[in-house]
Every structure is written in structure tokens, then in C-alpha cells.
Write a protein that holds these residues in place. Sequence first.
Motif, PDB file in Angstrom:
ATOM      1  N   LYS A   1      -5.852  -0.771  -2.260  1.00  0.00           N
ATOM      2  CA  LYS A   1      -6.237  -1.369  -1.168  1.00  0.00           C
ATOM      3  C   LYS A   1      -7.123  -2.744  -1.685  1.00  0.00           C
ATOM      4  CE  LYS A   1      -6.547   1.200   2.997  1.00  0.00           C
ATOM      5  NZ  LYS A   1      -7.441   2.212   3.623  1.00  0.00           N
TER       6      LYS A   1
ATOM      7  N   GLN B   1      -2.865  11.888   1.001  1.00  0.00           N
ATOM      8  CA  GLN B   1      -3.038  10.064   1.365  1.00  0.00           C
ATOM      9  C   GLN B   1      -1.604   9.667   1.841  1.00  0.00           C
ATOM     10  OE1 GLN B   1      -4.430   8.455  -2.128  1.00  0.00           O
ATOM     11  NE2 GLN B   1      -6.452   8.237  -1.504  1.00  0.00           N
TER      12      GLN B   1
ATOM     13  N   LYS C   1      -3.259  13.432  -3.353  1.00  0.00           N
ATOM     14  CA  LYS C   1      -2.478  12.349  -3.307  1.00  0.00           C
ATOM     15  C   LYS C   1      -1.321  12.220  -2.223  1.00  0.00           C
ATOM     16  CE  LYS C   1      -3.400   9.931  -7.519  1.00  0.00           C
ATOM     17  NZ  LYS C   1      -3.317   9.823  -8.721  1.00  0.00           N
TER      18      LYS C   1
ATOM     19  N   LEU D   1       0.776  -1.336   0.037  1.00  0.00           N
ATOM     20  CA  LEU D   1       0.093  -0.061  -0.041  1.00  0.00           C
ATOM     21  C   LEU D   1       0.806   1.333   0.281  1.00  0.00           C
ATOM     22  CD1 LEU D   1      -2.749   1.214   0.310  1.00  0.00           C
ATOM     23  CD2 LEU D   1      -2.589   1.184   2.514  1.00  0.00           C
TER      24      LEU D   1
ATOM     25  N   ASP E   1      -3.793   5.904  -6.298  1.00  0.00           N
ATOM     26  CA  ASP E   1      -4.957   6.103  -5.322  1.00  0.00           C
ATOM     27  C   ASP E   1      -5.068   5.088  -4.222  1.00  0.00           C
ATOM     28  OD1 ASP E   1      -7.508   7.651  -4.642  1.00  0.00           O
ATOM     29  OD2 ASP E   1      -8.106   5.695  -4.930  1.00  0.00           O
ATOM     30  N   MET E   2      -5.010   5.423  -2.847  1.00  0.00           N
ATOM     31  CA  MET E   2      -4.855   4.348  -1.718  1.00  0.00           C
ATOM     32  C   MET E   2      -6.263   3.346  -1.789  1.00  0.00           C
ATOM     33  SD  MET E   2      -4.187   5.372   2.118  1.00  0.00           S
ATOM     34  CE  MET E   2      -5.693   6.044   2.807  1.00  0.00           C
ATOM     35  N   LYS E   3      -7.414   4.016  -2.144  1.00  0.00           N
ATOM     36  CA  LYS E   3      -8.486   3.095  -2.050  1.00  0.00           C
ATOM     37  C   LYS E   3      -8.360   2.009  -2.886  1.00  0.00           C
ATOM     38  CE  LYS E   3     -12.123   5.748   0.114  1.00  0.00           C
ATOM     39  NZ  LYS E   3     -12.268   7.375  -0.255  1.00  0.00           N
TER      40      LYS E   3
ATOM     41  N   LEU F   1      -0.526   7.939   5.596  1.00  0.00           N
ATOM     42  CA  LEU F   1       0.247   6.745   5.794  1.00  0.00           C
ATOM     43  C   LEU F   1       1.460   6.913   6.493  1.00  0.00           C
ATOM     44  CD1 LEU F   1      -0.088   4.884   2.227  1.00  0.00           C
ATOM     45  CD2 LEU F   1      -1.170   4.252   4.527  1.00  0.00           C
TER      46      LEU F   1
END
Lengths: 243, 253
Positions: free
Chosen positions: A125, B5, B2, A111, A120-122, B9
Motif C-alpha cells: 500500500k 490478505q 498472506k 495491490l 505483504d498488503m500493508k 481482497l
Amino acid sequence: MAVIEVKNVDLTYRVLKNRTGSLKGLFRDMIRGRIRVLDFQALRDISFTVDAGEVVAILGRNGAGKSTLLKVLARVLPPTSGSVKIQGAIAPMIELGAGFHPEMTGAENVLFYSVLMGRDMKRVKGRIPAIGEWAGVSDHMDFPMRTFSSGMIARIAFSTATDEKSEVLLVDEVLSVGDADFQKKSKARMAELIKSGAAVVLVSHDMDAVRTLAHRAIWLENGAIKMEGPAKKVVAAYEKQIQ
Amino acid sequence: MKNLQLIRLLVGRELTIRYKRSVIGIGWTLLNPMLTSFVLWVVFSFLFGSRLDTGQQYAPYLMAGIVVNTFFNQGLLISAESISTNAPVLTKIYVPPQVFPISVALAGLVNFFIGLIPLTLVCLVSGQMLAWTFPLVIVVGFFLALLVAGLGLSLSLLFIRYDDTRNIVGVLLLILTYLTPVFYPLSVLSPKMQHIISLNPLTSYLDCFRWAFSHNANSTIYDWLYMGATGTLSILIGTTIFKKFWPRTVAML
């Protein structure tokens, strides 16, 4: 259509001729009036373009500027002058797994590495199980990375880097990742990406790989382009010179 | 977007990774300031305990000092180091390098807020109520984070260029700690010394924090202005310097 456009790129490092690299040393040299700067030109007047679906190899001896050029393309090093234009997402496959942390789990690392590359993180995942499976490390995804073998780390890194389509792939000697089986699999995936229109810049000392994979080649010497043309021709000239 | 995000993290990683191999994990964030404060309390309470104004308590005074001091000292060192620590990433993947020091400062802010829990306990145990101005500690935390991020950004450039910067900054931070009323009240000093100490921005941060939290110190409007100004200046100067010198520094990573 040119995906990568490099125009008249120069890169000069300014280094202090300071032996110690310490503030104490700098202070001592300042008092003695012995500060000298040294300009080291790593890249000289580099211009070339790479089209979509094209594979361009960069050849040259150690220290010729290959890796520096790759870093300029990755936007990691800003050129001193000249311009680099790149359209689309870049997947830098330079020392794969650079962002991995040994104490984080495989899934967490995938991730993190993906978000580092601007994904994009989502979306990532949802892709983690598939990425783990492709790399053949599904059972290990919830364990810390320090329990992974180096082959597993390389595989999961390759799988992550190539999971999403990127317009530009920057590859630094990563084609020889993992065992024979995985090499076959990764080469197939690279071919697939190229076919779908990715532009690839490849740095390799493996001349056989360059001959089979690359369409064109650029030969660097002392930071400047010595020769550019069809891969086979440039490789032949380069091999003749280094022997 | 971004980058947000990524910062999320990074902050999570910063908060958890240090305690990955420990039994109580992030519980250390709660225990650490309590243990440190307890040791200093044993040593200093009989010296300074009676020197505070009436109604003020030494234990929460000391612990508030520790919480702010830890945020500043650790935050500064770790954020200044974060660029060189993440050099393997920064030399391969394009990421705005600022996200690393900023994430460290934000993680410090989270730790600061977690530290308010044991501080509340200590307050109550020593017979003090939280003040109605309590929510203002968010303002203190915010400017402290700006101060740390700004200074961390500027120092990170030096950390890359010169290996010994870390040691020098470590010593300077120790001196600064003694020049900040962390464990002593200002009133124990001579008027001249008091004047010098109050020039230290951190003194204002501490006064504001202790006053807002439980009226355990006095703060004036000038303290709040000084805090706001130094925090804002720090982040402005830090980001400007960083932007200017980064292209030349990145080659040294």
C-alpha cells in the motif's frame, strides 16, 4: 549457491481422447466403450541448477516444453516425478498483468497483483505511488484499468513485478515491453536485480537478447535437454540447427 | 497469513465488481432479494399465504427462502466457476487455488448478512417481531458457507474438465429449488412428498433460518444437526477431493 535446483523432473499430461470435452461426450463414449487415454510427456528427465546472480536462458522451438518448464519452476504445475527446490521469493514475469481486472483501478490492481505474488498488503500500500510513478502512469492510478493503453498495462505490471527484490525471476518474453525509453529503463532494472543476486530463468526467441543477457543456456527439444552450456555456444548450435 | 490478505481482497472484489458500472452500486444487494420476493409474493401469496401456521407470515417466509436460495444457487455456480475464471492467474502465479471458491462463499455470506436488513424490514412491515433466537442466523450462515464452499470446490474440477457442466448444474439447481420449500409451505404437500422434501438438507437450513430469525417456521434439534453435519461433510469432502485431483486438473487450465 544454487537458488534453483531441478532434479529429474518428468511431466506427463494424461488426456482423455474425448473429442468434445463435454460430459455429454464422455457419457456417449463411455457407453460405446470408446474411452482412450493418451499420455503426453511434456518434460523428460530435466535436471539443472541456477545460482544466485546467474541468468539462464531456455531455448527451443515452439512446443519444446519451454513454457511448461517455466510453469513448473513457478510451482504452478506440479511435476509428475522429480523435484524442484527453490530458495526465496519467486517473481513470475510470465504474461505480465495476468491478474489485472479491467474494472478495478490501477492502484487496486497493483495491490491485488502484489498480494497474489505473496507480498505483504500493508507494505505494498505504501509503495503504490512509487510503482505508478516508475511506470509513468501516476495520473491514471485511480482510473479503471480498462482506460489504460496496452503499453501502460505492460509498464505498470513490470513495475509491480520488479518492485520488491525477489530471489528468483522467471521471465517469458517480457523484455520487449513498452517504448524504447521504457525498454532501456526496464533493462537497467533487470540488470540491477541480477547484480543484487537474483537468479533469472529466461525464455526468449530473441537470440540477441539471450546472447547479451544470459550466462548459460539450456536447449530443449521434445521436452528433454538437448544441450546445456555457455549461452553463446548453445545459441550458436541452436541457430545452426534451425536454419 | 498472506492467504488471509488475499482472501480479504478477493471477497472485496467479488462484492463490488459486479456493480462497478451501476448507479446504485452495492445497493443492488439490498434491492435484489426485495424485488425478487415482491414478484413471487404477488404470484404466490394468495395460493400459499393462508396455508402457514397461525402467527406465521408469508412475506418474510418467502423472502427468507429467497435469501437462502440465492446464497446457495449463486454461490455454488460462481464458486465452481471461479477456478476457470481465474485460470489466467492460476497458470502463471502460484496461489493456493482453493482461495478462489472459498472467497466466493465468503462473499456470499456477506451478501447473506446484508440480505438480513431488507428481511427485517419485511418482517416488521408484516407485523412480525424478530425472535430472541435471532443471533443463531450466524450459525446458519456459517454452515451454508461451508456447504457452498465444499460443493463449489468439488464441482470446480468438473467445470474445468467438461464445458457443459455449467448447464447441467444449472438445471439441477432449478430442480433442487423446487424440491426446497422456498416459496411453498411443506403443509401443502402430501405426507409422502413432505418426507422426500425433508430429506433435502436445504429444507433443514431453511427451517432453522426461519425459526431462528422470527419463529416463522418450526425447527427441531434434528434440523440443526442435519445442517451441521451436511455443512461439515461438504467442506471436508470438497477439500479432500480437490487436493487429490487438482495436480491432474491444473494442466487442463
